[in-house]
Motif scaffolding. Structure first.
Motif: not given
Ligand SMILES: [Cu+2]
Length: 161
Positions: A77-80, A143-150, A153-155
């Motif tokens: 679980m990382a985020h950008n 957005l966050c481009s860590f897999p599945a986060h976008f 709804g991570m946007k």
């Molecule tokens: Cu993320």
């Protein structure tokens, strides 16, 4: 000129009044001394940003800090935070990012789609970036481009107006 004087030019060492302490320590989400817009975003284990929209003036300098508030290991679980240029298909960008684990999910082939981005953050890490808002008014997706986060709804949207 030649100056043989031994007396050191008393350069205002002790006598100089201390500069007034910067009265700007507060002002959390306004502007800093340089007029930059200061934005702080938290990324959580719920795969959400706590701020999904904000505005800026055209060309305004933005100082953005992203903080990962989670505890999970970076591999899980990382985020950008990536701001895309206008008109870029965010879903297509995110799909390309899936295969870019080696570059922290910043797809090299899509470098031209990006206005600004943070680095990929593990638990309790944060990163601050400074960039200029686009000069063209409109809505810009981040957005966050860590897999599945976008996909979950991570946007959000930066509105330039
Ligand atoms: Cu993320």
């Amino acid at each position: 000129m030649i100056c043989g004087c031994s007396k050191p030019q008393s350069s205002s060492s002790a006598a100089a009044p201390a500069p007034a302490p910067a009265a700007s320590a507060s002002a959390p989400s306004a502007s800093d001394d340089s007029g930059a817009k200061v934005v702080s975003i938290e990324a959580s284990e719920a795969m959400k940003y706590n701020l999904t929209s904000f505005t800026a003036s055209p060309g305004q300098e933005i100082k953005l800090t992203l903080t990962n508030t989670g505890n999970q290991p970076k591999a899980a679980m990382a985020h950008n935070w990536i701001l895309l240029k206008k008109g870029v298909d965010a879903a297509a960008f995110d799909a390309a990012a899936l295969t870019a684990a080696a570059t922290d999910y910043i797809p090299a082939a899509q470098a031209n789609d990006i206005i600004a981005h943070t680095r990929l953050l593990g638990p309790h890490e944060s990163d601050t970036i400074t960039f200029k808002a686009p000069t063209e008014p409109g809505d810009y997706t981040f957005l966050c481009s860590f897999p599945a986060h976008f996909q979950v709804g991570m946007k959000g949207t930066l509105t330039v107006k």
